[in-house]
Design a protein around this motif. Structure first.
Motif, mmCIF file in Angstrom:
data_model
loop_
_atom_site.group_PDB
_atom_site.id
_atom_site.type_symbol
_atom_site.label_atom_id
_atom_site.label_comp_id
_atom_site.label_asym_id
_atom_site.label_seq_id
_atom_site.Cartn_x
_atom_site.Cartn_y
_atom_site.Cartn_z
ATOM 1 N N PRO A 26 -17.918 -13.773 -79.763
ATOM 2 C CA PRO A 26 -19.368 -13.628 -79.957
ATOM 3 C C PRO A 26 -20.116 -13.484 -78.625
ATOM 4 O O PRO A 26 -19.739 -14.085 -77.617
ATOM 5 C CB PRO A 26 -19.756 -14.940 -80.649
ATOM 6 C CG PRO A 26 -18.497 -15.456 -81.264
ATOM 7 C CD PRO A 26 -17.397 -15.027 -80.344
ATOM 8 N N HIS A 27 -21.151 -12.677 -78.656
ATOM 9 C CA HIS A 27 -21.984 -12.444 -77.471
ATOM 10 C C HIS A 27 -23.392 -12.133 -77.964
ATOM 11 O O HIS A 27 -23.559 -11.531 -79.041
ATOM 12 C CB HIS A 27 -21.431 -11.266 -76.654
ATOM 13 C CG HIS A 27 -22.094 -11.075 -75.339
ATOM 14 N ND1 HIS A 27 -23.243 -10.324 -75.190
ATOM 15 C CD2 HIS A 27 -21.788 -11.556 -74.102
ATOM 16 C CE1 HIS A 27 -23.614 -10.342 -73.921
ATOM 17 N NE2 HIS A 27 -22.753 -11.075 -73.239
ATOM 18 N N LEU A 32 -17.950 -9.124 -78.225
ATOM 19 C CA LEU A 32 -17.390 -8.635 -76.969
ATOM 20 C C LEU A 32 -15.887 -8.435 -77.136
ATOM 21 O O LEU A 32 -15.136 -9.409 -77.218
ATOM 22 C CB LEU A 32 -17.666 -9.642 -75.858
ATOM 23 C CG LEU A 32 -17.117 -9.299 -74.474
ATOM 24 C CD1 LEU A 32 -17.787 -8.048 -73.931
ATOM 25 C CD2 LEU A 32 -17.308 -10.478 -73.515
ATOM 26 N N PRO A 33 -15.410 -7.191 -77.196
ATOM 27 C CA PRO A 33 -13.969 -6.950 -77.356
ATOM 28 C C PRO A 33 -13.205 -7.398 -76.109
ATOM 29 O O PRO A 33 -13.568 -7.048 -74.991
ATOM 30 C CB PRO A 33 -13.868 -5.431 -77.532
ATOM 31 C CG PRO A 33 -15.255 -4.977 -77.863
ATOM 32 C CD PRO A 33 -16.170 -5.926 -77.180
ATOM 33 N N VAL A 34 -12.154 -8.185 -76.323
ATOM 34 C CA VAL A 34 -11.311 -8.644 -75.215
ATOM 35 C C VAL A 34 -9.929 -8.007 -75.306
ATOM 36 O O VAL A 34 -9.397 -7.523 -74.308
ATOM 37 C CB VAL A 34 -11.200 -10.181 -75.217
ATOM 38 C CG1 VAL A 34 -10.263 -10.662 -74.118
ATOM 39 C CG2 VAL A 34 -12.579 -10.811 -75.042
ATOM 40 N N LEU A 35 -9.352 -7.995 -76.497
ATOM 41 C CA LEU A 35 -8.069 -7.326 -76.732
ATOM 42 C C LEU A 35 -8.301 -6.167 -77.684
ATOM 43 O O LEU A 35 -8.952 -6.327 -78.717
ATOM 44 C CB LEU A 35 -7.046 -8.311 -77.309
ATOM 45 C CG LEU A 35 -6.746 -9.536 -76.439
ATOM 46 C CD1 LEU A 35 -5.816 -10.496 -77.170
ATOM 47 C CD2 LEU A 35 -6.153 -9.134 -75.098
ATOM 48 N N ARG A 36 -7.737 -5.007 -77.346
ATOM 49 C CA ARG A 36 -8.089 -3.774 -78.055
ATOM 50 C C ARG A 36 -6.882 -3.094 -78.689
ATOM 51 O O ARG A 36 -6.876 -1.877 -78.861
ATOM 52 C CB ARG A 36 -8.768 -2.798 -77.097
ATOM 53 C CG ARG A 36 -10.030 -3.345 -76.434
ATOM 54 C CD ARG A 36 -10.511 -2.434 -75.323
ATOM 55 N NE ARG A 36 -11.676 -2.933 -74.629
ATOM 56 C CZ ARG A 36 -12.932 -2.603 -74.916
ATOM 57 N NH1 ARG A 36 -13.177 -1.737 -75.886
ATOM 58 N NH2 ARG A 36 -13.936 -3.116 -74.250
#
Length: 228
Positions: A26-27, A32-36
């Protein structure tokens, strides 16, 4: 710009596998994508390191691989079983950055805990051997608050190694060590792999990468196999 990712090389006998892992946090401006979309395999007896800039997702990836967190999409398989909760310590032992030592237990008792919980034999000898190998055998009767953070980190590694797991995950295992303690830690990690454990290490230290069978790089939330 998307990360430069080559095809993921599948390992048929992998004891640790990840497929299509994604994770966003969450942002205020939206997730906020961290692992794609992370794919990886680690075979028994293999020591693999993962590098990446701070914030690249290494710790987030390790939390998914050991069941501390759940992916938004994708699967983790440990010892042939899709992970839906934290696995047994004998299947997947972890050295997290937070260490997770019990403050009310001595270093020796912390290291012995996985063996005590499963009723294994020769606990005292096995723990003493690993603590001695890590250079902290003389500190076994001390509590975590009575030793340095680097010594606590070695005790947490002893706890993972003594279980003789199928998979061992170590997140920055040399981050808090003085220079003289690093060879002992690397020696234990390499020995554990040589005994048949699949070892995956997140690190930014060249000394750790030098003992690896393979080195992976996490770039923009994906494994960049073109860099291996």
């Amino acid at each position: 710009m998307s990360a430069p990712v080559s095809d993921h090389p599948t390992i048929d006998n992998a004891v640790l596998s990840a497929r299509g892992l994604t994770r966003a946090f969450p942002h205020p401006d939206g997730p906020l994508p961290v692992l794609r979309g992370v794919d990886l395999d680690v075979a028994p007896g293999e020591l693999v390191t993962v590098s990446g800039r701070s914030g690249s997702g290494k710790s987030a990836l390790f939390a998914l691989l050991c069941g501390f967190d759940k992916p938004d999409t994708g699967t983790v398989t440990v010892c042939g079983t899709v992970l839906r909760a934290a696995p047994a310590w004998s299947d997947c032992a972890v050295l997290p950055q937070a260490l997770g030592l019990a403050a009310e237990l001595t270093l020796q008792e912390n290291a012995a805990l996985p063996l005590r919980l499963t009723g294994q034999s020769d606990v005292e000898d096995r723990v003493a051997d690993v603590l001695g190998e890590l250079g902290i055998g003389h500190l076994g009767d001390r509590y975590p608050t009575e030793v340095s953070y680097g010594q606590q980190q070695r005790a947490a590694l002893a706890r993972a190694a003594v279980a003789r797991p199928s998979v061992l995950l170590a997140d920055e295992p040399t981050a808090h060590l003085d220079h003289g303690s690093v060879p002992a830690v690397l020696g234990v990690l390499r020995r554990v792999a040589d005994a048949g454990t699949a070892v995956l290490i997140a690190t930014h230290h060249d000394q750790v990468h030098r003992i690896a069978d393979r080195r992976l790089s996490l770039v923009e939330g994906r494994i960049d196999y073109s860099a291996t």
